[in-house]
Scaffold this motif. Structure first.
Motif, PDB file in Angstrom:
ATOM      1  N   ALA A  78       0.826  -1.204   0.000  1.00  0.00           N
ATOM      2  CA  ALA A  78       0.000   0.000   0.000  1.00  0.00           C
ATOM      3  C   ALA A  78       0.867   1.263   0.000  1.00  0.00           C
ATOM      4  O   ALA A  78       0.610   2.212  -0.754  1.00  0.00           O
ATOM      5  CB  ALA A  78      -0.926  -0.004   1.207  1.00  0.00           C
ATOM      6  N   ILE A  79       1.889   1.276   0.834  1.00  0.00           N
ATOM      7  CA  ILE A  79       2.777   2.441   0.897  1.00  0.00           C
ATOM      8  C   ILE A  79       3.526   2.609  -0.417  1.00  0.00           C
ATOM      9  O   ILE A  79       3.670   3.723  -0.933  1.00  0.00           O
ATOM     10  CB  ILE A  79       3.757   2.287   2.077  1.00  0.00           C
ATOM     11  N   GLU A  80       3.981   1.496  -0.995  1.00  0.00           N
ATOM     12  CA  GLU A  80       4.704   1.561  -2.266  1.00  0.00           C
ATOM     13  C   GLU A  80       3.802   2.079  -3.387  1.00  0.00           C
ATOM     14  O   GLU A  80       4.259   2.801  -4.282  1.00  0.00           O
ATOM     15  CB  GLU A  80       5.269   0.186  -2.627  1.00  0.00           C
ATOM     16  N   ILE A  81       2.511   1.729  -3.321  1.00  0.00           N
ATOM     17  CA  ILE A  81       1.579   2.222  -4.339  1.00  0.00           C
ATOM     18  C   ILE A  81       1.494   3.745  -4.286  1.00  0.00           C
ATOM     19  O   ILE A  81       1.512   4.422  -5.327  1.00  0.00           O
ATOM     20  CB  ILE A  81       0.189   1.575  -4.151  1.00  0.00           C
ATOM     21  N   VAL A  82       1.422   4.309  -3.087  1.00  0.00           N
ATOM     22  CA  VAL A  82       1.369   5.776  -2.969  1.00  0.00           C
ATOM     23  C   VAL A  82       2.673   6.388  -3.463  1.00  0.00           C
ATOM     24  O   VAL A  82       2.669   7.356  -4.242  1.00  0.00           O
ATOM     25  CB  VAL A  82       1.088   6.202  -1.518  1.00  0.00           C
ATOM     26  N   GLU A  83       3.801   5.823  -3.050  1.00  0.00           N
ATOM     27  CA  GLU A  83       5.104   6.389  -3.442  1.00  0.00           C
ATOM     28  C   GLU A  83       5.313   6.312  -4.948  1.00  0.00           C
ATOM     29  O   GLU A  83       5.776   7.286  -5.569  1.00  0.00           O
ATOM     30  CB  GLU A  83       6.219   5.657  -2.699  1.00  0.00           C
ATOM     31  N   LYS A  84       4.983   5.179  -5.546  1.00  0.00           N
ATOM     32  CA  LYS A  84       5.169   5.044  -6.993  1.00  0.00           C
ATOM     33  C   LYS A  84       4.152   5.870  -7.778  1.00  0.00           C
ATOM     34  O   LYS A  84       4.440   6.318  -8.898  1.00  0.00           O
ATOM     35  CB  LYS A  84       5.117   3.569  -7.396  1.00  0.00           C
ATOM     36  N   SER A  85       2.974   6.087  -7.211  1.00  0.00           N
ATOM     37  CA  SER A  85       1.994   6.958  -7.851  1.00  0.00           C
ATOM     38  C   SER A  85       2.517   8.393  -7.888  1.00  0.00           C
ATOM     39  O   SER A  85       2.343   9.109  -8.888  1.00  0.00           O
ATOM     40  CB  SER A  85       0.659   6.908  -7.099  1.00  0.00           C
ATOM     41  N   LEU A  86       3.168   8.801  -6.808  1.00  0.00           N
ATOM     42  CA  LEU A  86       3.771  10.143  -6.777  1.00  0.00           C
ATOM     43  C   LEU A  86       4.872  10.267  -7.827  1.00  0.00           C
ATOM     44  O   LEU A  86       5.008  11.303  -8.490  1.00  0.00           O
ATOM     45  CB  LEU A  86       4.327  10.433  -5.379  1.00  0.00           C
ATOM     46  N   GLU A  87       5.662   9.177  -8.004  1.00  0.00           N
ATOM     47  CA  GLU A  87       6.721   9.195  -9.018  1.00  0.00           C
ATOM     48  C   GLU A  87       6.129   9.266 -10.428  1.00  0.00           C
ATOM     49  O   GLU A  87       6.625   9.992 -11.290  1.00  0.00           O
ATOM     50  CB  GLU A  87       7.590   7.933  -8.886  1.00  0.00           C
ATOM     51  N   ARG A  88       5.064   8.511 -10.659  1.00  0.00           N
ATOM     52  CA  ARG A  88       4.500   8.419 -12.011  1.00  0.00           C
ATOM     53  C   ARG A  88       3.670   9.639 -12.376  1.00  0.00           C
ATOM     54  O   ARG A  88       3.776  10.160 -13.495  1.00  0.00           O
ATOM     55  CB  ARG A  88       3.642   7.158 -12.135  1.00  0.00           C
TER      56      ARG A  88
END
Length: 324
Positions: free
Chosen positions: A34-44
């Motif tokens: 879940a945390i990685e999804i937020v972080e990678k969404s911010l990157e993308r």
């Protein structure tokens, strides 16, 4: 952010302290994902990325993601239609992604796959014309999300054996049961036993709904608590799995305290304590465990030992939007 632990006023004799640290503890695979999804969404997509509800129940994690550009909201109507939004690990009612689709929004579902499994089980039981008894805590986001997978009136919530006694169904009615994934293993077993005794034909899931991480963390506390004078559990007051760890210790006769950060430790708690247990709920990062260990080390001469109940190697895949 909380201030660092301050020991300036504490009176300490630096007496030795055995510190038993539970393993596994802290982040589970669903929280990591879940945390990685937020972080990678911010990157993308770039900031801001909106998150419906706390991504996981941990203030430290939420504040860290806010600093990176995440904006946390309670409802979807607070999110601009052209902004990406992430649904929390606890899961959401079907109406939420349906509304996102209607508004042509970019959305990413961070629901823990083990919670999603319960959602699919609910759908299958309804297809078989069974009414579902759901064992969970009223008002918890996971419960709201799971009950929102079916039409109103198709699922009934129970929390206790007393609730089972009050159910208005006949013994031969077509029923099934499912459970919240973050419950007490022991309490849930008692409620399920009551359901099966009262409704002999009730159908349960093929495998236990309580997630592996919840079970493993409770098992680790069961291993260490009998040897401790006190157990500290790092977790949020609204974290179901963290609260259950406190209950597990207390049920074994060992007092337990729920803390969010090291600065919540009262040095007086350690008076007369020779062996201290330490664990962390599934939403608490390891950095907070080390923060607490360091704070205790300011008070006492600490001798650490890890008590391992299970090995965890589970990893969950990210949504396709973030991997393609």
């Amino acid at each position: 952010m909380n201030a660092p632990f301050n020991n300036s006023d504490a009176q300490t004799d630096r007496a030795p302290l055995n510190l038993l640290i539970a393993a596994p503890r802290g982040f589970c695979a669903g929280v990591d994902r879940a945390i990685e999804i937020v972080e990678k969404s911010l990157e993308r997509y770039g900031a801001p990325v909106y998150v419906r509800h706390e991504i996981v129940h941990n203030k430290y994690v939420v504040e860290g993601l806010k600093a990176k550009g995440a904006i946390f909201v309670e409802e979807l109507d607070e999110v601009p239609a052209d902004a990406p939004v992430v649904f929390s690990a606890h899961g959401v009612p079907k109406s939420v992604p349906a509304e996102a689709e209607r508004r042509n929004m970019i959305y990413l579902d961070a629901t823990c796959p083990l919670v999603s499994k319960v959602h699919r089980q609910a759908e299958r039981q309804i297809e078989k014309k069974r009414h579902i008894i759901f064992v969970g805590h009223e008002g918890h986001p996971e419960v709201i999300g799971t009950m929102g997978q079916v039409e109103p009136g198709q699922m009934t919530l129970v929390e206790t054996i007393e609730d089972v006694d009050k159910l208005p169904f006949d013994t031969d009615e077509k029923l099934a049961y499912l459970t919240q994934t973050t419950l007490s293993v022991d309490d849930t077993a008692e409620v399920i036993a009551a359901l099966e005794w009262r409704f002999p034909n009730i159908r349960g899931p093929k495998a236990e709904d309580i997630c592996y991480a919840t079970s493993n963390r409770q098992a680790a506390v069961k291993d260490l608590a009998p040897d401790c004078d006190l157990v500290l559990v790092i977790g949020a007051p609204n974290s179901s799995n963290s609260l259950r760890l406190v209950e597990v210790s207390e049920r074994l006769g060992t007092p337990a305290k729920l803390i969010q950060r090291a600065d919540e430790i009262d040095p007086e708690w350690l008076n007369g304590v020779k062996t201290l247990g330490l664990t962390a709920g599934a939403s608490a990062p390891e950095v907070l465990v080390r923060e607490v260990v360091n704070a205790i080390g300011q008070l006492r001469d600490v001798h650490e030992k890890t008590i391992t109940a299970a090995e965890e190697k589970m990893v969950f895949k990210l949504p396709r939007q973030l991997t393609e």
